[in-house]
Structures are given as structure tokens and as C-alpha cells.
Design a protein around this motif. Structure first.
Motif, mmCIF file in Angstrom:
data_model
loop_
_atom_site.group_PDB
_atom_site.id
_atom_site.type_symbol
_atom_site.label_atom_id
_atom_site.label_comp_id
_atom_site.label_asym_id
_atom_site.label_seq_id
_atom_site.Cartn_x
_atom_site.Cartn_y
_atom_site.Cartn_z
ATOM 1 N N GLY A 10 0.842 -1.193 0.000
ATOM 2 C CA GLY A 10 0.000 0.000 0.000
ATOM 3 C C GLY A 10 0.870 1.232 0.000
ATOM 4 N N GLU A 11 0.623 2.143 -0.935
ATOM 5 C CA GLU A 11 1.405 3.374 -1.022
ATOM 6 C C GLU A 11 0.470 4.578 -1.006
ATOM 7 O OE1 GLU A 11 5.218 2.785 -3.560
ATOM 8 O OE2 GLU A 11 3.616 1.656 -4.559
ATOM 9 N N LYS A 12 1.093 5.752 -0.849
ATOM 10 C CA LYS A 12 0.375 7.021 -0.710
ATOM 11 C C LYS A 12 -0.505 6.915 0.522
ATOM 12 C CE LYS A 12 0.903 8.188 -5.498
ATOM 13 N NZ LYS A 12 0.380 8.823 -6.664
ATOM 14 N N THR A 13 -1.778 7.134 0.411
ATOM 15 C CA THR A 13 -2.669 7.011 1.564
ATOM 16 C C THR A 13 -3.404 5.681 1.528
ATOM 17 O OG1 THR A 13 -4.435 8.141 0.368
ATOM 18 C CG2 THR A 13 -3.004 9.505 1.772
ATOM 19 N N GLY A 14 -2.804 4.719 0.828
ATOM 20 C CA GLY A 14 -3.441 3.413 0.664
ATOM 21 C C GLY A 14 -4.249 3.339 -0.610
ATOM 22 N N SER A 15 -4.218 4.414 -1.395
ATOM 23 C CA SER A 15 -5.006 4.441 -2.629
ATOM 24 C C SER A 15 -4.323 3.691 -3.768
ATOM 25 C CB SER A 15 -5.272 5.888 -3.060
ATOM 26 O OG SER A 15 -4.045 6.567 -3.273
ATOM 27 N N LYS A 16 -3.028 3.445 -3.644
ATOM 28 C CA LYS A 16 -2.307 2.708 -4.673
ATOM 29 C C LYS A 16 -1.887 1.353 -4.087
ATOM 30 C CE LYS A 16 1.721 2.703 -7.655
ATOM 31 N NZ LYS A 16 3.050 3.262 -7.889
ATOM 32 N N LEU A 17 -2.444 0.280 -4.634
ATOM 33 C CA LEU A 17 -2.110 -1.074 -4.186
ATOM 34 C C LEU A 17 -1.398 -1.814 -5.308
ATOM 35 C CD1 LEU A 17 -5.441 -2.073 -2.387
ATOM 36 C CD2 LEU A 17 -3.303 -1.314 -1.346
ATOM 37 N N THR A 18 -0.278 -2.425 -4.972
ATOM 38 C CA THR A 18 0.495 -3.194 -5.943
ATOM 39 C C THR A 18 0.695 -4.599 -5.391
ATOM 40 O OG1 THR A 18 1.690 -1.171 -6.515
ATOM 41 C CG2 THR A 18 2.649 -3.257 -7.267
ATOM 42 N N PRO A 19 0.282 -5.639 -6.147
ATOM 43 C CA PRO A 19 0.504 -7.010 -5.680
ATOM 44 C C PRO A 19 1.994 -7.299 -5.501
ATOM 45 C CG PRO A 19 -0.998 -6.968 -7.543
ATOM 46 C CD PRO A 19 -0.418 -5.590 -7.421
ATOM 47 N N ILE A 20 2.318 -8.019 -4.460
ATOM 48 C CA ILE A 20 3.696 -8.434 -4.205
ATOM 49 C C ILE A 20 3.794 -9.908 -4.557
ATOM 50 C CG2 ILE A 20 5.478 -8.780 -2.449
ATOM 51 C CD1 ILE A 20 4.226 -6.404 -0.945
ATOM 52 N N THR A 21 4.620 -10.204 -5.526
ATOM 53 C CA THR A 21 4.761 -11.598 -5.959
ATOM 54 C C THR A 21 5.965 -12.278 -5.328
ATOM 55 O OG1 THR A 21 5.990 -10.864 -7.901
ATOM 56 C CG2 THR A 21 3.607 -11.170 -8.156
ATOM 57 N N LYS A 22 6.827 -11.490 -4.695
ATOM 58 C CA LYS A 22 8.014 -12.052 -4.054
ATOM 59 C C LYS A 22 7.583 -12.979 -2.915
ATOM 60 C CE LYS A 22 11.693 -9.755 -3.631
ATOM 61 N NZ LYS A 22 12.895 -9.030 -3.415
ATOM 62 N N LYS A 23 8.103 -14.165 -2.906
ATOM 63 C CA LYS A 23 7.771 -15.138 -1.865
ATOM 64 C C LYS A 23 8.772 -15.033 -0.721
ATOM 65 C CE LYS A 23 4.387 -17.002 -4.108
ATOM 66 N NZ LYS A 23 3.061 -16.569 -3.815
ATOM 67 N N PHE A 24 8.263 -15.150 0.468
ATOM 68 C CA PHE A 24 9.089 -15.160 1.673
ATOM 69 C C PHE A 24 9.162 -16.609 2.107
ATOM 70 C CE2 PHE A 24 9.734 -14.402 6.279
ATOM 71 C CZ PHE A 24 10.882 -13.631 6.183
ATOM 72 N N ASP A 25 10.201 -17.299 1.693
ATOM 73 C CA ASP A 25 10.319 -18.732 1.915
ATOM 74 C C ASP A 25 10.922 -19.009 3.289
ATOM 75 O OD1 ASP A 25 10.104 -21.419 1.375
ATOM 76 O OD2 ASP A 25 12.046 -21.527 0.381
ATOM 77 N N ALA A 26 10.068 -19.052 4.280
ATOM 78 C CA ALA A 26 10.512 -19.286 5.650
ATOM 79 C C ALA A 26 9.315 -19.747 6.473
ATOM 80 C CB ALA A 26 11.084 -18.006 6.239
ATOM 81 N N VAL A 27 9.616 -20.237 7.661
ATOM 82 C CA VAL A 27 8.578 -20.595 8.622
ATOM 83 C C VAL A 27 8.779 -19.680 9.823
ATOM 84 C CG1 VAL A 27 7.635 -22.420 10.082
ATOM 85 C CG2 VAL A 27 8.512 -22.977 7.807
ATOM 86 N N ILE A 28 7.681 -19.129 10.312
ATOM 87 C CA ILE A 28 7.759 -18.188 11.423
ATOM 88 C C ILE A 28 7.149 -18.824 12.670
ATOM 89 C CG2 ILE A 28 7.017 -15.923 12.272
ATOM 90 C CD1 ILE A 28 6.950 -15.076 9.283
ATOM 91 N N LEU A 29 7.897 -18.760 13.754
ATOM 92 C CA LEU A 29 7.428 -19.237 15.053
ATOM 93 C C LEU A 29 7.106 -18.018 15.903
ATOM 94 C CD1 LEU A 29 6.988 -21.306 17.341
ATOM 95 C CD2 LEU A 29 9.467 -21.195 17.770
ATOM 96 N N LEU A 30 5.883 -17.966 16.404
ATOM 97 C CA LEU A 30 5.471 -16.914 17.329
ATOM 98 C C LEU A 30 5.406 -17.510 18.728
ATOM 99 C CD1 LEU A 30 2.436 -15.573 15.273
ATOM 100 C CD2 LEU A 30 4.681 -14.533 15.411
ATOM 101 N N VAL A 31 6.026 -16.872 19.683
ATOM 102 C CA VAL A 31 5.952 -17.282 21.080
ATOM 103 C C VAL A 31 5.279 -16.142 21.842
ATOM 104 C CG1 VAL A 31 7.246 -17.907 23.149
ATOM 105 C CG2 VAL A 31 7.992 -18.742 20.911
ATOM 106 N N ILE A 32 4.198 -16.485 22.537
ATOM 107 C CA ILE A 32 3.378 -15.481 23.195
ATOM 108 C C ILE A 32 3.424 -15.700 24.710
ATOM 109 C CG2 ILE A 32 1.080 -14.442 23.285
ATOM 110 C CD1 ILE A 32 0.665 -16.007 20.506
ATOM 111 N N PRO A 33 4.305 -14.968 25.394
ATOM 112 C CA PRO A 33 4.387 -15.131 26.848
ATOM 113 C C PRO A 33 3.214 -14.448 27.545
ATOM 114 C CG PRO A 33 5.916 -13.453 26.142
ATOM 115 C CD PRO A 33 5.274 -14.012 24.890
ATOM 116 N N LYS A 34 2.953 -14.869 28.763
ATOM 117 C CA LYS A 34 1.884 -14.239 29.551
ATOM 118 C C LYS A 34 2.444 -13.003 30.249
ATOM 119 C CE LYS A 34 -0.904 -18.320 30.233
ATOM 120 N NZ LYS A 34 -1.522 -19.257 31.136
ATOM 121 N N VAL A 35 2.880 -12.071 29.444
ATOM 122 C CA VAL A 35 3.436 -10.809 29.919
ATOM 123 C C VAL A 35 2.599 -9.713 29.295
ATOM 124 C CG1 VAL A 35 5.436 -9.275 29.815
ATOM 125 C CG2 VAL A 35 5.776 -11.727 30.109
ATOM 126 N N SER A 36 2.146 -8.786 30.103
ATOM 127 C CA SER A 36 1.345 -7.678 29.592
ATOM 128 C C SER A 36 2.221 -6.428 29.554
ATOM 129 C CB SER A 36 0.133 -7.448 30.498
ATOM 130 O OG SER A 36 -0.620 -6.362 30.016
#
Length: 140
Positions: A10-36
Motif C-alpha cells: 500500500g502506497e500514498k494514503t493506501g489508494s495505490k495497491l500493488t501485488p507483491i509476488t516475491k515469496k518469503f520462503d521461511a517458517v515463522i514461530l510466534l511465542v506469546i508469553p503471559k506478559v502484559s
């Protein structure tokens, strides 16, 4: 994003959208601690730690290039959150020790994410965080 689907830049104020074809070849691990972590506190504290004059990476430029640097994902909130909440730093270090190419605090916290080359590495790392809520994700 919902109109066209997929990942878009998304560019400008979100009025211009361009598809992203680049692949992010990875696996993401999210760890969510009980910390506020108070977002208000984090933003108030970060204002005192940010330095001006630093060149700012732009997501649009990175996505147009042939390489995506992990430097883009560095999070300035770590400067204040990790000293105040050492458990966050411990999770990040354990991810790096378990083979993550990169690990960081997400936003102002408390979730920590790690980027792994493959599902096996990420799954093995995930097994080290049984006392936390975790999510394994593969971007498409």
C-alpha cells in the motif's frame, strides 16, 4: 487487500495497491508469553531512546529489490522492553540458539517471533517453548 486478495504493497494514503509476488520462503514461530506490556508505556519510553539522523528503510524499496534484509525487521522497542522484561530477551535468545535466522519482539510486545529456514527447524524450536502459547506460520 480484501478487494484484490493476496499480499499487497500500500502506497500514498493506501489508494495505490500493488501485488507483491516475491515469496518469503521461511517458517515463522510466534511465542506469546503471559506478559502484559502497556503500549502507552512503550511509546512513552521509546520517544526518549530514538535517535534522529538514522536512515530509514522503506518496505516498498525492499520489496522491489532482489533481496529482503532482516535489518528491516529490527525493532526499536527492544531497547526498552527487554531490559524491563528480561523474559522477552530470553525467548529471543533461545530462538536464535535454536536456529532462527532472525528473532525479534513483535510491535511493542509481548509476542516474539523467529524466522526459520524450514518447518523441521521451526518445529524443533517450538518444542522448547511448551510453557508458552505458540503459533507456527508459513507465509504464502
Amino acid at each position: 487487500f480484501f478487494i484484490r486478495g493476496g499480499t499487497q504493497l500500500g502506497e500514498k494514503t493506501g489508494s495505490k495497491l500493488t501485488p507483491i509476488t516475491k515469496k518469503f520462503d521461511a517458517v515463522i514461530l510466534l511465542v506469546i508469553p503471559k506478559v502484559s506490556i502497556s503500549t502507552e508505556w512503550a511509546y512513552r519510553m521509546i520517544k526518549n531512546k530514538l535517535k534522529t539522523g538514522k536512515s530509514i528503510l522503506k518496505f516498498a524499496d525492499l520489496m522491489r529489490s532482489n533481496f529482503l534484509s532482516y535489518k528491516f525487521f529490527e525493532n526499536d522497542f527492544e531497547k526498552i522492553v527487554i531490559p524491563a522484561y528480561p523474559e522477552i530477551g530470553s525467548i529471543k535468545n533461545r530462538m536464535l540458539d535454536s536456529g532462527a535466522n532472525f528473532a525479534s519482539l513483535s510491535g511493542s510486545g509481548s509476542t516474539v517471533f523467529g524466522i526459520y529456514n524450514n518447518h523441521e527447524l521451526a518445529s524443533c524450536a517450538n518444542s522448547q517453548f511448551v510453557k508458552y502459547k505458540t503459533i507456527l506460520a508459513k507465509p504464502i
